[in-house]
Scaffold this motif. Structure first.
Motif, short mmCIF file in Angstrom:
data_model
loop_
_atom_site.label_atom_id
_atom_site.label_comp_id
_atom_site.label_asym_id
_atom_site.label_seq_id
_atom_site.Cartn_x
_atom_site.Cartn_y
_atom_site.Cartn_z
N PHE A 1 0.84 -1.21 0.00
CA PHE A 1 0.00 0.00 0.00
C PHE A 1 0.87 1.25 0.00
CE2 PHE A 1 -3.06 3.15 1.37
CZ PHE A 1 -4.16 2.80 0.61
N TRP A 2 1.96 1.25 0.77
CA TRP A 2 2.89 2.39 0.77
C TRP A 2 3.41 2.63 -0.64
CZ3 TRP A 2 5.12 6.21 3.81
CH2 TRP A 2 6.31 6.76 3.33
N ASP A 3 3.88 1.60 -1.28
CA ASP A 3 4.47 1.74 -2.61
C ASP A 3 3.47 2.20 -3.66
OD1 ASP A 3 6.89 0.85 -1.60
OD2 ASP A 3 6.61 -1.22 -2.29
N GLU A 4 2.24 1.73 -3.56
CA GLU A 4 1.27 1.93 -4.64
C GLU A 4 0.24 3.03 -4.39
OE1 GLU A 4 0.81 0.19 -7.69
OE2 GLU A 4 2.85 -0.51 -7.33
N MET A 5 -0.13 3.28 -3.12
CA MET A 5 -1.33 4.08 -2.88
C MET A 5 -1.17 5.24 -1.90
SD MET A 5 -3.53 2.74 -4.92
CE MET A 5 -4.93 3.70 -4.38
N ILE A 6 0.03 5.49 -1.41
CA ILE A 6 0.23 6.63 -0.51
C ILE A 6 0.68 7.83 -1.35
CG2 ILE A 6 1.57 7.56 1.43
CD1 ILE A 6 -0.30 5.46 2.39
N SER A 7 0.06 8.99 -1.12
CA SER A 7 0.38 10.18 -1.92
C SER A 7 1.82 10.64 -1.66
CB SER A 7 -0.58 11.32 -1.59
OG SER A 7 -0.31 11.85 -0.29
N THR A 8 2.37 11.33 -2.65
CA THR A 8 3.73 11.88 -2.52
C THR A 8 3.81 12.83 -1.34
OG1 THR A 8 4.07 11.69 -4.91
CG2 THR A 8 5.52 13.20 -3.71
N GLU A 9 2.80 13.66 -1.17
CA GLU A 9 2.76 14.62 -0.07
C GLU A 9 2.84 13.91 1.29
OE1 GLU A 9 -0.55 17.51 2.09
OE2 GLU A 9 -0.80 17.00 -0.03
N THR A 10 2.10 12.82 1.43
CA THR A 10 2.10 12.09 2.69
C THR A 10 3.43 11.40 2.92
OG1 THR A 10 -0.28 11.75 2.48
CG2 THR A 10 0.89 10.28 4.00
N LYS A 11 4.01 10.84 1.88
CA LYS A 11 5.34 10.23 2.01
C LYS A 11 6.37 11.27 2.44
CE LYS A 11 4.78 6.40 -1.26
NZ LYS A 11 5.18 5.82 -2.56
N GLU A 12 6.31 12.46 1.85
CA GLU A 12 7.24 13.53 2.21
C GLU A 12 7.04 13.97 3.65
OE1 GLU A 12 6.48 16.49 -0.76
OE2 GLU A 12 7.75 15.50 -2.26
N TRP A 13 5.79 13.99 4.11
CA TRP A 13 5.52 14.35 5.50
C TRP A 13 6.15 13.34 6.45
CZ3 TRP A 13 3.09 12.03 9.65
CH2 TRP A 13 2.87 12.85 10.76
N TYR A 14 5.97 12.06 6.16
CA TYR A 14 6.58 11.02 7.01
C TYR A 14 8.11 11.13 7.00
CZ TYR A 14 2.45 8.37 8.41
OH TYR A 14 1.28 7.97 9.01
N GLU A 15 8.69 11.44 5.85
CA GLU A 15 10.14 11.60 5.77
C GLU A 15 10.60 12.80 6.60
OE1 GLU A 15 12.23 9.54 4.56
OE2 GLU A 15 10.89 8.24 3.40
N SER A 16 9.86 13.90 6.53
CA SER A 16 10.24 15.10 7.27
C SER A 16 10.11 14.91 8.77
CB SER A 16 9.38 16.29 6.82
OG SER A 16 8.03 16.13 7.25
N GLU A 17 9.21 14.04 9.19
CA GLU A 17 9.04 13.76 10.61
C GLU A 17 10.12 12.82 11.14
OE1 GLU A 17 6.51 14.95 12.88
OE2 GLU A 17 6.54 16.40 11.23
N GLY A 18 10.89 12.23 10.24
CA GLY A 18 12.01 11.40 10.66
C GLY A 18 11.76 9.90 10.65
N GLY A 19 10.50 9.50 10.51
CA GLY A 19 10.21 8.07 10.56
C GLY A 19 10.15 7.40 9.21
N GLY A 20 9.78 8.18 8.18
CA GLY A 20 9.69 7.66 6.83
C GLY A 20 8.68 6.54 6.68
#
Length: 200
Positions: free
Chosen positions: A108-127
């Protein structure tokens, strides 16, 4: 003889009970994911019998478009990998429900999570791992919400709202929200399909 007639008169009123039956149509694609059969016949609190009529596919899944390509929400590629596809927000709901039930969080992460949400998780440090952990920890509550939303779509119990920033939101109606930890799903069109922005 008179006694027999009296007994018959006492029995007959009990047999003449009025039953109210309501019919609801459900789109065919509701039954395409998570081994669900769309709405299930049930009896409401007031005694009304609710029966579901499953519409024939006009196809939101497994149809052939103008290019001759068959659309499938879940499609196995020649190399064995799986691609997930959503041409409407409701598909995101169904795909997330399926992936949560099967614990296919990475897919689901690879296929269906938006770029914006992925970037948010990366910025929070957990990715990615932080997102997958969120899905794992909240698996039961998310599944409860999505299952209820799926069942409620045929009963007008899920609102579809055009929100800010091209977000289309699916939300459980107000009088049912107190029952659930999560009540709404935000989706966005991105790279040729709808994807998940958030669930809250």
């Amino acid at each position: 003889m008179k006694r027999s007639i009296l007994v018959l008169l006492l029995v007959l009123p009990l047999a003449c009970e009025t039953k109210r039956v309501m019919y609801r149509k459900t789109p065919s694609f509701y039954s395409r994911m998570a081994d669900m059969q769309g709405g299930r016949d049930t009896v409401l609190d007031d005694g009304t019998e609710l029966r579901f009529i499953h519409q024939e596919p006009r196809e939101l899944d497994n149809f052939t478009d103008h290019t001759g390509k068959t659309f499938l929400m879940r499609e196995e590629q020649p190399d064995g990998s799986i691609s997930l596809n959503a041409i409407m927000p409701e598909h995101v709901l169904l795909l997330l429900l399926d992936c949560v039930q099967e614990q296919e969080y990475t897919l689901f992460w690879d296929e269906m999570i938006s770029t914006e949400t992925k970037e948010w998780y990366e910025s929070e440090g957990g990715g990615q791992e932080a997102c997958l952990e969120f899905l794992r920890i909240n698996r039961r509550d998310i599944a409860d919400t999505l299952t209820r939303m799926k069942m409620g779509m045929g009963l007008n119990e899920v609102e579809r709202i055009q929100a800010e920033d091209e977000i289309i939101r699916l939300r459980i109606v107000k009088h049912l929200r107190h029952r659930f930890t999560f009540t709404e799903l935000d989706t966005r069109w991105e790279d040729g399909k709808f994807v998940l922005v958030s669930i809250r």
